[in-house]
Design a protein around this motif. Structure first.
Motif, mmCIF file in Angstrom:
data_model
loop_
_atom_site.group_PDB
_atom_site.id
_atom_site.type_symbol
_atom_site.label_atom_id
_atom_site.label_comp_id
_atom_site.label_asym_id
_atom_site.label_seq_id
_atom_site.Cartn_x
_atom_site.Cartn_y
_atom_site.Cartn_z
ATOM 1 N N LYS A 8 0.811 -1.222 0.000
ATOM 2 C CA LYS A 8 0.000 0.000 0.000
ATOM 3 C C LYS A 8 0.847 1.277 0.000
ATOM 4 O O LYS A 8 0.496 2.275 -0.645
ATOM 5 C CB LYS A 8 -0.927 -0.014 1.213
ATOM 6 N N ASP A 9 1.983 1.245 0.704
ATOM 7 C CA ASP A 9 2.809 2.450 0.820
ATOM 8 C C ASP A 9 3.329 2.933 -0.527
ATOM 9 O O ASP A 9 3.716 4.103 -0.661
ATOM 10 C CB ASP A 9 4.003 2.185 1.751
ATOM 11 N N PHE A 10 3.331 2.064 -1.516
ATOM 12 C CA PHE A 10 3.886 2.447 -2.810
ATOM 13 C C PHE A 10 2.843 3.098 -3.729
ATOM 14 O O PHE A 10 3.209 3.871 -4.618
ATOM 15 C CB PHE A 10 4.505 1.228 -3.508
ATOM 16 N N TYR A 11 1.568 2.762 -3.548
ATOM 17 C CA TYR A 11 0.563 3.345 -4.441
ATOM 18 C C TYR A 11 -0.402 4.302 -3.755
ATOM 19 O O TYR A 11 -0.971 5.178 -4.398
ATOM 20 C CB TYR A 11 -0.214 2.248 -5.177
ATOM 21 N N TRP A 12 -0.579 4.176 -2.447
ATOM 22 C CA TRP A 12 -1.582 5.010 -1.784
ATOM 23 C C TRP A 12 -1.231 6.504 -1.788
ATOM 24 O O TRP A 12 -2.131 7.347 -1.857
ATOM 25 C CB TRP A 12 -1.811 4.514 -0.355
ATOM 26 N N ILE A 19 -8.356 8.417 -7.796
ATOM 27 C CA ILE A 19 -9.689 8.981 -7.544
ATOM 28 C C ILE A 19 -10.225 9.679 -8.785
ATOM 29 O O ILE A 19 -11.397 9.513 -9.165
ATOM 30 C CB ILE A 19 -9.645 9.935 -6.336
ATOM 31 N N TRP A 20 -9.358 10.476 -9.444
ATOM 32 C CA TRP A 20 -9.808 11.154 -10.670
ATOM 33 C C TRP A 20 -10.163 10.132 -11.757
ATOM 34 O O TRP A 20 -11.140 10.328 -12.499
ATOM 35 C CB TRP A 20 -8.716 12.092 -11.183
ATOM 36 N N SER A 21 -9.383 9.083 -11.831
ATOM 37 C CA SER A 21 -9.690 8.037 -12.802
ATOM 38 C C SER A 21 -11.052 7.418 -12.517
ATOM 39 O O SER A 21 -11.836 7.166 -13.437
ATOM 40 C CB SER A 21 -8.587 6.963 -12.761
ATOM 41 N N ILE A 22 -11.354 7.196 -11.236
ATOM 42 C CA ILE A 22 -12.628 6.584 -10.846
ATOM 43 C C ILE A 22 -13.790 7.543 -11.113
ATOM 44 O O ILE A 22 -14.867 7.125 -11.569
ATOM 45 C CB ILE A 22 -12.594 6.177 -9.354
ATOM 46 N N VAL A 23 -13.582 8.849 -10.837
ATOM 47 C CA VAL A 23 -14.645 9.833 -11.081
ATOM 48 C C VAL A 23 -15.083 9.809 -12.540
ATOM 49 O O VAL A 23 -16.282 9.769 -12.864
ATOM 50 C CB VAL A 23 -14.163 11.251 -10.683
ATOM 51 N N HIS A 76 -9.815 9.366 -17.906
ATOM 52 C CA HIS A 76 -9.842 8.130 -17.114
ATOM 53 C C HIS A 76 -8.602 7.283 -17.388
ATOM 54 O O HIS A 76 -7.924 6.820 -16.446
ATOM 55 C CB HIS A 76 -11.109 7.347 -17.452
ATOM 56 N N GLN A 77 -8.276 7.078 -18.647
ATOM 57 C CA GLN A 77 -7.143 6.231 -18.983
ATOM 58 C C GLN A 77 -5.819 6.889 -18.614
ATOM 59 O O GLN A 77 -4.907 6.222 -18.099
ATOM 60 C CB GLN A 77 -7.168 5.884 -20.472
#
Length: 584
Positions: A8-12, A19-23, A76-77
């Motif tokens: 998690k420490d590497f991507y979080w 979040i922008w990708s998910i929006v 998104h991409q």
């Protein structure tokens, strides 16, 4: 998800990109669900209802939605890739950094090709799931839920009948995941072995050709390649087993839809456009769930890759600086071994046993003995490449683990038995341990190592670029550059591990003469098989099976008639016989 939690420490820290990708993924998914609704309105209101005036509005509305979807897909991409690429940039750096600080003990069992595979294909597999897999998994879930809501709005009864096969499809998908994950982990391991095979063959190509072992290495590669092929075919068989079943369940839903839906249209409780929309919407549920197999495939590959990466990141590094380690620029070079025992593995026999000796600053200690007697192991304890299981190694009166690793290793010049040169200039190779060295200091180190003369004969002198592992130079030339590199560091302790083994007798004489000046004021350890290389040492330690069999000066040891005397007789009697044959 335990693997992803540990990483998690590497991507979080880069979650804003995610979040922008998910929006924008929500936006795209919402527009996707609108398509069947527009189709339903077109059929029921325009075609059957005769409301032709709606056509321009529907057309322009559809074009506008397409433009918005295109822009949303771009954002998104791009943000998804930004999330994945930025995350694994940090991860790859962490892996490489960890590999630099892992102890020698780790590399005793590691395979170069396998490590390269982890830093390339495994990192890339993990990145692809971060960039695409996470968001795709959410997209499928949202698409299924929103589609289900629209279908339920049109006809609850038809929704239930159509999706009667859905629970069975879900069960098949999860059974598929449980089967495919171990298969992909096996593929990753097999690919690592294949990489190791290729790397070892290329590195040892001279040995292969000189011994005419081409057919052997080809057969060995074919075996590894065949294992990789078999692992992939086994995984393909899993896919071939489950996907037709998934497709059958999906198509069975369509049969139920058309049968019951057609009946509802005839009865008048469902409009034709709604049935057509329903048909499109079923695909938005069934195909995503079937596509879930593809996402699970990505997840399985990524999980297998993540597990292999964690094996590096979580590897224990027992050789580290203590909290209050001593930092010093210069050591005197007083070396003391007190009842030192070294064992490489728990099940291995002792490589060194109860070793005790004292090397005063500026003295020369010779180490001689048969291969595997512990000569190199002894010197590697000074630099903390390994830790003893018993006893203490002290430098200047302090246990070596009290010093920082940087302080210890920057004060010890190590010329290894096999010289390794980097693919850079000769100047950069000599100053590798001391990048700030001036050109005069580099040239001085080369002269002392008897390397300056042949360097100046090269086309670009000290700026000559070397090939991989010093290709283009002879073994003796490479070894002299390695000696110059060690001299350039200006160490307090100098370790020469069979440093003149690759040079001829004349060059060895020149190097020995030059090293006499270099050794002044430095504690020097000379590991050699030839007595001529160390007979001038202040003390010679003769090792047998990890123990000191005898010690003393050259003259004292010759009087003992022990192991040293036997080595001397073997080496010098052979020379005398050769000289007699030449004279005769």
């Amino acid at each position: 998800m335990e693997t992803f939690k540990k990483l998690k420490d590497f991507y979080w820290p880069y979650k804003r990109y995610f979040i922008w990708s998910i929006v924008f993924m929500f936006l795209i998914t919402g527009i996707t669900v609108v398509y069947p609704i527009i189709l339903q309105v077109t059929i029921d209101e325009v075609v059957l209802g005769g409301k032709s005036e709606w056509i321009p509005y529907l057309a322009f509305g559809f074009i506008g939605i397409m433009i918005i979807k295109g822009l949303g897909t771009y954002v998104h991409q791009y943000t998804g890739d930004l999330f994945g690429i930025t995350s694994v940039y940090k991860l790859r750096n962490a892996l490489y950094e960890k590999l630099q600080y892992l102890p020698f003990r780790y590399y005793d069992n590691a395979k170069t090709g396998d490590l390269m595979s982890r830093l390339t294909s495994d990192v890339e597999g993990f990145r692809f799931f971060l960039s695409f897999g996470f968001s795709e998994l959410l997209r499928l879930m949202i698409l299924v839920l929103s589609t289900f809501a629209v279908m339920f709005y049109y006809s609850p009864a038809l929704t239930v009948v159509t999706l009667i096969t859905l629970p069975f499809l879900v069960v098949v998908v999860f059974k598929f995941e449980r089967s495919v994950h171990p298969a992909f982990r096996a593929i990753r391991k097999s690919f690592g072995k294949l990489n190791t095979n290729v790397q070892e063959n290329i590195s040892g190509i001279n040995t292969v050709k000189s011994l005419s072992r081409e057919e052997h290495v080809i057969d060995k590669f074919n075996t590894s390649n065949g294992d990789y092929k078999d692992k992939y075919l086994f995984t393909s068989a899993i896919w071939a087993k489950y996907f037709p079943l998934m497709e059958y369940l999906g198509n069975l839903s369509v049969v139920f839809l058309l049968s019951f839906g057609g009946y509802l249209v005839i009865e008048g409780s469902l409009r034709p456009g709604e049935l057509v929309a329903f048909y499109s919407l079923v695909g938005y549920i069934m195909w995503p769930i079937m596509n879930l197999g593809f996402v699970i495939n990505l997840f399985s590959q990524s999980k297998a890759s993540g597990e292999r990466l964690l094996e590096i990141l979580e590897a224990e590094n027992e050789i580290t600086d203590i909290d209050e380690s001593i930092v010093t620029e210069k050591l005197k070079g007083d070396v003391l071994f007190q009842d030192v025992t070294l064992r490489y593995g728990e099940d291995d026999k002792d490589a060194l046993y109860n070793i005790s000796f004292h090397a005063h600053p500026g003295k020369v200690v010779g180490l001689i003995g048969s291969t595997g007697s512990g000569k190199t192991s002894l010197t590697q304890l000074m630099t903390r490449f390994y830790e003893p299981v018993r006893g203490e190694v002290l430098i200047d009166g302090l246990n070596v683990n009290k010093y920082s690793l940087q302080s210890i290793r920057s004060n010890i010049g190590f010329v290894l038995q096999e010289s390794f040169l980097f693919s850079s200039s000769i100047k950069a190779n000599i100053s590798y341990g001391r990048p700030e060295a001036t050109m005069d200091e580099i040239i001085d180190a080369a002269k002392r190592a008897q390397a300056h003369e042949f360097i100046m004969e090269l086309p670009d002198g000290y700026d000559t670029m070397l090939g991989e592992r010093g290709m283009g130079l002879s073994g003796g030339q490479k070894q002299r550059i390695a000696i110059a590199r060690s001299i350039c560091v200006d160490p307090s302790i100098l370790i020469l591990d069979d440093a003149t083994s690759a040079v001829d007798m004349e060059t060895e004489f020149k190097i020995q003469k030059a090293l006499k000046e270099v050794m002044k004021g430095r504690t020097t350890f000379i590991i050699a098989h030839r007595i001529s290389s160390l007979k001038h040492a202040d003390e010679i330690l003769v090792l047998e099976n990890g123990k000191i069999a005898e010690r003393g000066t050259h003259e004292d040891l010759l009087k003992n008639e022990g192991p040293y005397q036997r080595i001397y007789d073997i080496q010098y009697q052979d020379k005398e016989q050769i000289m007699k044959m030449q004279i005769g």
